[in-house]
Design an enzyme around this catalytic site. Structure first.
Site, PDB file in Angstrom:
ATOM      1  N   LYS A   9       0.671  -1.188  -0.009  1.00 49.08           N
ATOM      2  CA  LYS A   9      -0.002  -0.045  -0.230  1.00 49.08           C
ATOM      3  C   LYS A   9       0.783   1.303   0.028  1.00 49.08           C
ATOM      4  O   LYS A   9       1.953   0.898   0.260  1.00 49.08           O
ATOM      5  CB  LYS A   9      -1.069  -0.071   1.339  1.00 49.08           C
ATOM      6  CG  LYS A   9      -0.058  -0.085   2.593  1.00 49.08           C
ATOM      7  CD  LYS A   9       0.266   1.239   3.056  1.00 49.08           C
ATOM      8  CE  LYS A   9       0.973   1.265   4.692  1.00 49.08           C
ATOM      9  NZ  LYS A   9       1.732   2.356   4.961  1.00 49.08           N
ATOM     10  N   ASP A 133      -1.829  -1.634  11.102  1.00 54.17           N
ATOM     11  CA  ASP A 133      -2.444  -1.447   9.750  1.00 54.17           C
ATOM     12  C   ASP A 133      -2.729  -2.956   8.994  1.00 54.17           C
ATOM     13  O   ASP A 133      -3.054  -2.963   7.892  1.00 54.17           O
ATOM     14  CB  ASP A 133      -1.660  -0.549   8.825  1.00 54.17           C
ATOM     15  CG  ASP A 133      -0.408  -1.134   8.654  1.00 54.17           C
ATOM     16  OD1 ASP A 133       0.258  -2.236   9.227  1.00 54.17           O
ATOM     17  OD2 ASP A 133       0.512  -0.249   7.942  1.00 54.17           O
TER      18      ASP A 133
END
Ligand code: C5P
Length: 295
Positions: A9, A133
């Site tokens: 990401k 995350d």
């Protein structure tokens, strides 16, 4: 043997709202999957084990893959086994979420291998126990993260964006960045932005990271000079990425910037949730090289 791709990401926006009493920082961030991935292979076995090809990371109990596997085994209420093999391509300590992506792929893969039938919503707390995350990587595409980053609101797909990643020859340990930030305590009743309001083009960790590594500021400048519409640090770094108007512009910028001061430039693009769902979640046939590695 079965295989999954674990996609990296970038953070298109990252706001630090303040330091919490538990020592973590309250965030409001926009996660976005990109076309850069590790590969994780799964084979049924009695005990849990991990081997790794590429990337200088230990394959011991500190590895997020094994921590995720243990957490899921506990959630499933008994000791279960699997032989895991990780083909590491996402740079480590780069702010691209590689370790967290691997942990989430472990949860998705073992959920299937062990026939647990848990939905992403049920895997979310297991993911959050492994890292702040990890939960994002259960959903992919574009998503807003709040809390420590573990509260995920999947957002609708937007058109793909062309990116250039600048990968410095050093990593940035996440706790160092947060420590250097010196964020004030989270104000009581700190209001979040209303849903739907766009997050600003900002990463609040940049000033701290750039104090620790001034060359990161120069890298953002070089991306802007090469035509990037936006140039930001990803997460806590060390990767800096630029957003370009076309794949062609991105390719030209990467060619111009690659190799300066040992910094590698790589062209990539963002991946929608629709594409992520097609490419990341289903089992894929394991390639010959990976098969060999498991022998
Ligand atoms: O949760 P995770 O293990 O990824 O976090 C690593 C470190 O990063 C934490 O120990 C903390 O120092 C810092 N961190 C933080 N606030 C967050 C996420 C991470 O302070 N929201």
């Amino acid at each position: 043997m079965r295989a999954l791709e674990a996609f990296a990401k970038v953070n298109r926006s990252l706001l630090v709202l303040g330091k919490r009493p538990d020592g973590f920082h309250e965030l409001d961030t926009l996660f976005q999957t990109i076309d850069l991935s590790d590969e994780l292979l799964f084979e049924e076995d009695d005990g849990l084990s991990l081997s790794i090809a590429g990337g200088a990371i230990p394959a011991d109990g500190t590895n997020l893959v094994l921590r995720a596997a243990r957490a899921l085994s506990e959630r499933a209420g008994g000791a279960r086994g699997a032989r895991l093999h990780l083909v590491k391509r996402i740079p480590v300590g780069a702010g691209l979420g590689g370790g967290s992506a691997d942990a989430a792929a472990t949860l998705l893969g073992l959920n299937a291998l062990w026939g647990l039938g848990l939905a992403a919503e049920q895997l979310r707390p297991v993911a959050a126990s492994v890292g702040s995350d990890v939960a994002f990587f259960l959903f992919g595409g574009r998503a807003r993260g709040t809390g420590r980053g573990e509260r995920i609101e999947p957002l609708p797909d937007v058109p793909d964006e062309s990116l250039v990643l600048l990968l410095p020859p050093f990593g940035m340990p996440t706790p160092e960045d947060y420590g250097a930030l010196g964020a004030p305590p989270l104000p009581a009743g700190s209001p979040l932005r209303p849903a739907g309001e766009p997050l600003p083009d900002r990463n609040d960790l940049e000033p701290a990271a750039e104090r620790l590594r001034p060359e990161l500021s120069a890298l953002r400048g070089s991306l802007r000079a090469a035509g990037a519409a936006s140039a930001r640090l990803s997460g806590s770094g060390s990767t800096v990425f630029g957003v370009f108007r076309s794949p062609e512009e991105a390719r030209r910028a990467a060619e111009a910037l690659d190799g300066r001061d040992g910094v590698r430039a790589a062209v990539t693009r963002t991946i929608s949730r629709a594409e992520w769902s097609r490419r990341a979640v289903p089992w894929r046939p394991a390639g010959g090289a990976a098969r060999e590695a498991l022998r």
